[in-house]
Design an enzyme around this catalytic site. Structure first.
Site, PDB file in Angstrom:
ATOM      1  N   HIS A 336       0.782  -1.156   0.089  1.00 60.61           N
ATOM      2  CA  HIS A 336       0.008  -0.059   0.083  1.00 60.61           C
ATOM      3  C   HIS A 336       0.801   1.227  -0.006  1.00 60.61           C
ATOM      4  O   HIS A 336       1.805   1.353   0.763  1.00 60.61           O
ATOM      5  CB  HIS A 336      -0.861   0.026   1.133  1.00 60.61           C
ATOM      6  CG  HIS A 336      -1.923   1.252   1.088  1.00 60.61           C
ATOM      7  ND1 HIS A 336      -3.182   0.959   0.574  1.00 60.61           N
ATOM      8  CD2 HIS A 336      -2.027   2.348   1.483  1.00 60.61           C
ATOM      9  CE1 HIS A 336      -3.867   1.875   0.314  1.00 60.61           C
ATOM     10  NE2 HIS A 336      -3.077   3.048   0.901  1.00 60.61           N
ATOM     11  N   ALA A 337       0.665   2.180  -1.018  1.00 62.53           N
ATOM     12  CA  ALA A 337       1.615   3.477  -1.357  1.00 62.53           C
ATOM     13  C   ALA A 337       1.707   3.976   0.037  1.00 62.53           C
ATOM     14  O   ALA A 337       0.635   4.283   0.949  1.00 62.53           O
ATOM     15  CB  ALA A 337       1.017   4.136  -2.220  1.00 62.53           C
ATOM     16  N   HIS A 366       0.103  11.927  -5.364  1.00 60.88           N
ATOM     17  CA  HIS A 366      -0.410  11.909  -3.909  1.00 60.88           C
ATOM     18  C   HIS A 366       0.769  11.760  -2.803  1.00 60.88           C
ATOM     19  O   HIS A 366       0.939  12.582  -1.830  1.00 60.88           O
ATOM     20  CB  HIS A 366      -1.507  10.790  -3.766  1.00 60.88           C
ATOM     21  CG  HIS A 366      -2.046  10.708  -2.347  1.00 60.88           C
ATOM     22  ND1 HIS A 366      -3.046  11.359  -1.858  1.00 60.88           N
ATOM     23  CD2 HIS A 366      -1.467  10.135  -1.290  1.00 60.88           C
ATOM     24  CE1 HIS A 366      -3.285  11.072  -0.446  1.00 60.88           C
ATOM     25  NE2 HIS A 366      -2.068  10.231  -0.152  1.00 60.88           N
ATOM     26  N   GLU A 367       1.683  10.777  -3.149  1.00 60.97           N
ATOM     27  CA  GLU A 367       2.595  10.401  -2.111  1.00 60.97           C
ATOM     28  C   GLU A 367       3.771  11.396  -2.125  1.00 60.97           C
ATOM     29  O   GLU A 367       4.219  12.158  -1.077  1.00 60.97           O
ATOM     30  CB  GLU A 367       3.386   9.087  -2.614  1.00 60.97           C
ATOM     31  CG  GLU A 367       2.327   8.016  -2.543  1.00 60.97           C
ATOM     32  CD  GLU A 367       1.714   8.044  -1.160  1.00 60.97           C
ATOM     33  OE1 GLU A 367       2.302   8.306  -0.125  1.00 60.97           O
ATOM     34  OE2 GLU A 367       0.409   7.102  -1.036  1.00 60.97           O
ATOM     35  N   HIS A 370       3.189  14.301   0.077  1.00 61.34           N
ATOM     36  CA  HIS A 370       3.376  14.007   1.495  1.00 61.34           C
ATOM     37  C   HIS A 370       4.835  14.479   1.697  1.00 61.34           C
ATOM     38  O   HIS A 370       5.282  15.081   2.593  1.00 61.34           O
ATOM     39  CB  HIS A 370       3.225  12.804   1.844  1.00 61.34           C
ATOM     40  CG  HIS A 370       1.875  12.176   2.116  1.00 61.34           C
ATOM     41  ND1 HIS A 370       0.997  12.745   2.930  1.00 61.34           N
ATOM     42  CD2 HIS A 370       1.172  11.004   1.423  1.00 61.34           C
ATOM     43  CE1 HIS A 370      -0.272  12.187   3.087  1.00 61.34           C
ATOM     44  NE2 HIS A 370       0.039  11.275   2.192  1.00 61.34           N
ATOM     45  N   GLU A 394      -3.258  14.642   3.284  1.00 62.41           N
ATOM     46  CA  GLU A 394      -3.681  13.962   2.390  1.00 62.41           C
ATOM     47  C   GLU A 394      -3.916  14.861   1.153  1.00 62.41           C
ATOM     48  O   GLU A 394      -4.186  14.231   0.020  1.00 62.41           O
ATOM     49  CB  GLU A 394      -4.674  13.028   3.111  1.00 62.41           C
ATOM     50  CG  GLU A 394      -4.308  12.102   3.824  1.00 62.41           C
ATOM     51  CD  GLU A 394      -3.320  11.058   3.719  1.00 62.41           C
ATOM     52  OE1 GLU A 394      -3.116  10.836   2.509  1.00 62.41           O
ATOM     53  OE2 GLU A 394      -2.406  10.404   4.577  1.00 62.41           O
ATOM     54  N   HIS A 495      -6.411   0.430   5.767  1.00 64.40           N
ATOM     55  CA  HIS A 495      -6.171   1.336   7.052  1.00 64.40           C
ATOM     56  C   HIS A 495      -6.892   0.874   8.253  1.00 64.40           C
ATOM     57  O   HIS A 495      -6.468   1.297   9.340  1.00 64.40           O
ATOM     58  CB  HIS A 495      -7.026   2.651   6.546  1.00 64.40           C
ATOM     59  CG  HIS A 495      -6.256   3.554   5.243  1.00 64.40           C
ATOM     60  ND1 HIS A 495      -6.403   2.809   4.093  1.00 64.40           N
ATOM     61  CD2 HIS A 495      -5.532   4.433   5.159  1.00 64.40           C
ATOM     62  CE1 HIS A 495      -5.878   3.656   3.189  1.00 64.40           C
ATOM     63  NE2 HIS A 495      -5.146   4.445   4.004  1.00 64.40           N
ATOM     64  N   TYR A 505      -9.142  11.368   4.877  1.00 63.06           N
ATOM     65  CA  TYR A 505      -9.168  11.597   3.264  1.00 63.06           C
ATOM     66  C   TYR A 505     -10.522  12.108   3.060  1.00 63.06           C
ATOM     67  O   TYR A 505     -10.510  12.624   1.918  1.00 63.06           O
ATOM     68  CB  TYR A 505      -9.335   9.981   2.574  1.00 63.06           C
ATOM     69  CG  TYR A 505      -8.036   9.160   3.181  1.00 63.06           C
ATOM     70  CD1 TYR A 505      -6.693   9.485   2.549  1.00 63.06           C
ATOM     71  CD2 TYR A 505      -7.500   8.306   4.294  1.00 63.06           C
ATOM     72  CE1 TYR A 505      -5.517   8.854   2.570  1.00 63.06           C
ATOM     73  CE2 TYR A 505      -6.716   7.791   4.469  1.00 63.06           C
ATOM     74  CZ  TYR A 505      -5.495   7.890   3.780  1.00 63.06           C
ATOM     75  OH  TYR A 505      -4.172   7.732   4.148  1.00 63.06           O
TER      76      TYR A 505
HETATM   77  O1  X8Z Z   1      -4.177   5.480   1.388  1.00 67.30           O
HETATM   78  C1  X8Z Z   1      -4.074   6.211   0.393  1.00 67.30           C
HETATM   79  C2  X8Z Z   1      -2.606   6.622   0.099  1.00 67.30           C
HETATM   80  C3  X8Z Z   1      -1.600   6.673   0.853  1.00 67.30           C
HETATM   81  S1  X8Z Z   1      -1.687   7.840   2.205  1.00 67.30           S
HETATM   82  C4  X8Z Z   1      -2.270   5.847  -1.391  1.00 67.30           C
HETATM   83  N1  X8Z Z   1      -5.173   6.744   0.009  1.00 67.30           N
HETATM   84  C5  X8Z Z   1      -6.633   6.140   0.470  1.00 67.30           C
HETATM   85  C6  X8Z Z   1      -6.681   4.887   0.152  1.00 67.30           C
HETATM   86  O2  X8Z Z   1      -6.021   4.231  -0.736  1.00 67.30           O
HETATM   87  O3  X8Z Z   1      -7.625   4.348   0.896  1.00 67.30           O
HETATM   88  C7  X8Z Z   1      -5.383   7.879  -0.878  1.00 67.30           C
HETATM   89  C8  X8Z Z   1      -6.812   8.042  -1.300  1.00 67.30           C
HETATM   90  C9  X8Z Z   1      -7.411   7.212  -0.147  1.00 67.30           C
HETATM   91 ZN    ZN Z   2      -1.521   9.825   1.754  1.00 74.54          ZN
END
Ligand code: X8Z
Ligand code: ZN
Length: 596
Positions: A336-337, A366-367, A370, A394, A495, A505
Site C-alpha cells: 500500500h503506497a 499524492h505520495e 506528502h 492527504e 487502513h 481522506y
Molecule cells: O491510502 C491512501 C494513500 C496513502 S496515504 C495511497 N489513500 C486512501 C486509500 O487508498 O484508501 C489515498 C486516497 C484514499
Molecule cells: Zn496519503
C-alpha cells in the site's frame, strides 16, 4: 505507631507547598519532549520501514518494539505535561501541549505487558494484510496477491470472476476479527488513561475543535456534496444494469465488485462502461504509459517535475537510493503506497508498487505531496512536523493531481489528442468524478465504523453487520454474496489493518478543491476550475509553500487562511468544479428512480 515512624515524623522538615511551575520550566520540558520524541520516532520509523519492506516475524517484532517504546514514553510524558496546564503558556508552547496530548494514534495502557501485547497485535494486523493472498483451488496451489486481484476487479467484465476475486481477498481478514476486538479493548484502556472517552474521541480531538463539533462539521460537508454523489450513483447504476443485467438491479444499492475496485471506494476503472461520449478522444493514459514504455522511475520523475515547476527543491539523492518503486519478487512487503521522512530531517522516501497505470501516476502525485510537505517543514521541532491537520497532509498531492489535466497530459506526451468540446469536457469530469466524487461517502464511513466500535456502540458480535449497514446507508453499496459474523470485511481494507485513521481522506477530498481554486487564482487563471493547471506557476508555488512550511505550528484554520483566505472547510469549490457534470447527470437521470 512504631518508634521508628514517630522518629521519622519528628525529623521531617515542615512541608513546603510545591512550587508553582514556571513558563521557563515548561519550555525546558517541551524542548526535552521534542528531543526525546525525535529519537524515539526515528528508531520506530527505521524499524517500521525495514518491517514494511521485508515482512518477517522478526521484523514484525522489531516494529512492535519501536511502537511500544514510543507508547511507554507517551504514557508518562502526557500526564507529566499536565503540570503546566494552568499556566498561561505562550502560543508555541500551548500548541505543543495540545499536539502532544493527541499525538498517539493507538495509545497504550501504562502497563508493560499490555503495552507489548497491543504493539504486537498492531504489527501482526498490518503484516497479515501485507502478506494477504487468495489461493483458489482451480489454480492448483498458485496464489493471487492484492495487485493481481485488484487487476481482475478493474479489468474483468465477467461477473463470476469479479465476485470470486472479491470474495477471495476478503477471506484474508477473517483471522483478524478476534485480535481486533482485543486491540480495541487495549487501545481504549490507553485512551482512558490519557483522559479520553475512547480512541475514537481521541482521533476526533485532533482538529482544533471538540470531537462533537468535528463530527457535526463532517456531516455538514457530507450534506452539501450528497446530491452530487447521488446523481452519480444513479447514472452509474443504470449503466451497470445495462451491462450486467440483474447482477446489478435497476434500483437499490450496487454490489461492490461491479464498481471496478475492491472496496467500491472509487470507480475510475469502469469509465469504459459509463463514458458519456465514447467517440470523443481517449482519456486512456495507462495505454500511453505502456506504449511509450514509461519506466517506474520516469513516472516518479514526471510527478517530481510538477512540484519543482512550482519552485520546490528537487527530491534528495537519497530519495532515489532508498525508495521502493516496484513489488519485489523475492519477499513480502506492504505494497500500500506510503511516503516517509524516516529521520525527520528531509530523509524523504516513498514505498509503492508501481504499474504503468493512470491510477498509479495519480498516486505518485499524492505520495510526493506528502514528501514535499515533509520537505517544507523539516527543520521545525518534531511536534510541529505534521500537517496543519491530517486532512491537509492527504490533500496536497491530490491538489497537484487536479492540475494534471488532459491538456497538461497532452503537453507531456501522455495523451495523443485533446479536445476543447463540451462533450470532451463532460467525459473528463465524469472520469474525475468516478475517482473523487464516488470516494466521498467511503471517506466518511471507515471512521464512522471505527468510532462506533471504539465507543462500544458496535460490539464484536456485530462488527460485519455494522460495516455493511454503513456501506449501504452512505454509499448505496452492498456485498455480492451474503456475509455474516464469521467474516471481518473491515480488516480487508488497509487502513483498518494498519491503524491509519481515515477521516483525513474525507477532509482532503473537500479541501483539495479549495486549495486548487486558491492556486489557480494565484496563477492568474480566469477560466473554469476543471480546466486549470498551475504547472510552472511560481506564484502558486510560493503560496502553497507558505502554507506547508507552517507544519502544525498553528491551528489549521490559520494555515488554510494563508493559502485560501478561508478559515473553514467549504464544499462550494468541489460543487463549482463539477457543476457542468451535475447538470448533465440531472438530465440523464430524469424519470429515473434515484437513491437506494
Ligand atoms: O491510502 C491512501 C494513500 C496513502 S496515504 C495511497 N489513500 C486512501 C486509500 O487508498 O484508501 C489515498 C486516497 C484514499
Ligand atoms: Zn496519503
Amino acid at each position: 505507631m512504631t518508634a521508628l515512624a514517630l522518629f521519622l515524623l519528628a525529623a521531617a522538615p515542615p512541608t513546603a507547598p510545591a512550587a508553582a511551575p514556571t513558563v521557563a520550566e515548561a519550555r525546558a520540558f517541551y524542548d526535552q519532549v521534542n528531543r526525546t520524541l525525535r529519537k524515539l520516532w526515528v528508531a520506530r520509523d527505521r524499524a517500521a520501514w525495514v518491517n514494511e519492506n521485508f515482512l518477517t516475524d522478526d521484523t514484525d517484532a522489531l516494529a512492535a518494539d519501536g511502537e511500544a517504546a514510543t507508547a511507554a514514553y507517551m504514557a508518562k510524558a502526557i500526564p507529566e505535561s499536565r503540570r503546566f496546564a494552568k499556566l498561561d503558556l505562550p502560543p508555541d508552547l500551548a500548541r505543543m501541549a495540545y499536539l502532544l496530548s493527541v499525538s498517539q494514534t493507538i495509545p497504550a495502557p501504562d502497563d508493560p505487558a499490555r503495552r507489548e501485547e497491543l504493539a504486537g497485535i498492531e504489527a501482526w494486523l498490518q503484516s497479515s494484510y501485507g502478506k494477504g493472498k487468495y489461493c483458489p483451488k482451480r489454480l492448483g496451489g498458485k496464489c493471487l496477491n492484492l495487485d493481481q486481484l485488484s487487476d481482475i476487479l478493474s479489468k474483468s467484465r465477467d461477473w463470476d470472476a469479479l465476485v470470486d476475486a472479491w470474495v477471495g481477498w476478503h477471506e484474508i481478514a477473517k483471522p483478524m476479527r478476534e485480535k481486533y476486538a482485543r486491540y480495541v479493548a487495549l487501545a481504549n484502556e490507553g485512551a482512558r488513561e490519557l483522559g479520553f472517552d475512547d480512541v475514537g474521541a481521541l482521533w476526533r480531538s485532533g482538529y482544533d475543535m471538540s470531537p462533537a463539533a468535528f463530527e457535526a462539521d463532517e456531516q455538514r460537508l457530507w450534506g452539501q456534496v450528497r446530491p452530487l454523489y447521488e446523481a452519480l450513483h444513479c447514472y452509474v447504476r443504470r449503466k451497470l444494469h445495462e451491462k450486467y443485467g440483474d447482477h446489478v438491479p435497476a434500483t437499490g444499492p450496487i454490489p461492490v465488485p461491479a464498481l471496478g475496485n475492491m472496496w467500491g471506494q472509487e470507480w475510475t476503472d469502469i469509465y469504459d462502461v459509463v463514458a458519456p461520449y465514447p467517440s470523443e478522444p481517449s482519456l486512456d493514459v495507462g495505454k500511453r504509459l505502456v506504449e511509450k514504455k514509461v519506466s517506474p522511475t520516469q513516472m516518479v520523475k514526471t510527478a517530481e517535475d510538477f512540484f519543482t515547476s512550482l519552485g520546490f527543491p528537487p527530491l534528495p539523492q537519497t530519495f532515489w537510493e532508498r525508495s521502493l518503486f516496484t513489488r519485489p519478487r523475492d519477499r513480502e512487503v506492504v505494497c500500500h503506497a506510503s511516503a516517509w521522512d524516516v529521520q525527520w530531517d528531509g530523509d524523504l522516501r516513498i514505498k509503492v508498487c508501481l504499474e504503468p497505470t493512470e491510477d498509479d501516476l495519480v498516486t505518485l502525485h499524492h505520495e510526493l505531496g506528502h514528501d514535499f510537505y515533509f520537505q517544507s517543514y523539516d527543520t521545525l521541532p518534531v511536534l510541529f512536523q505534521q500537517g496543519a491537520n491530517d486532512g491537509f497532509h492527504e490533500g496536497i498531492g491530490d491538489t497537484i493531481a487536479l492540475s494534471v489535466t488532459p491538456a497538461y497530459l497532452h503537453h507531456i506526451g501522455l495523451l495523443n489528442v485533446t479536445s476543447s468540446s463540451q462533450a470532451a469536457r463532460i467525459n473528463e469530469l465524469m472520469k474525475r468524478a468516478l475517482f473523487k466524487v464516488a470516494f466521498l461517502p467511503f471517506g466518511l464511513i471507515i471512521d464512522q465504523w471505527r468510532w462506533d466500535v471504539f465507543a462500544g456502540k458496535v460490539d464484536p458480535a456485530h462488527y460485519n453487520q455494522a460495516w455493511w449497514d454503513l456501506k449501504r446507508k452512505y454509499q448505496g453499496e452492498v456485498p455480492p454474496v451474503p456475509r455474516d459474523e464469521s467474516d471481518f470485511d473491515p480488516g480487508a481494507k488497509y487502513h483498518v489493518a494498519s491503524s491509519t485513521p481515515y477521516a483525513r481522506y474525507f477532509l482532503a477530498a473537500i479541501y483539495q478543491y479549495q486549495f486548487h481554486r486558491a492556486l489557480c487564482r494565484a496563477a492568474g487563471w480566469k477560466g473554469p476550475l476543471d480546466r486549470c493547471s498551475v504547472y510552472g506557476s511560481k506564484a502558486a508555488g510560493a503560496k502553497l509553500r507558505a502554507m506547508l512550511s507552517l507544519g502544525a505550528s498553528k491551528p489549521w484554520p490559520d494555515a488554510m487562511e494563508v493559502l485560501t483566505g478561508q478559515r473553514q472547510a467549504d464544499a462550494s469549490a468541489i460543487l463549482d468544479y463539477y457543476a457542468p457534470l451535475k447538470k448533465w447527470l440531472d438530465r440523464q437521470n430524469r424519470g429515473q428512480q434515484c437513491g437506494w
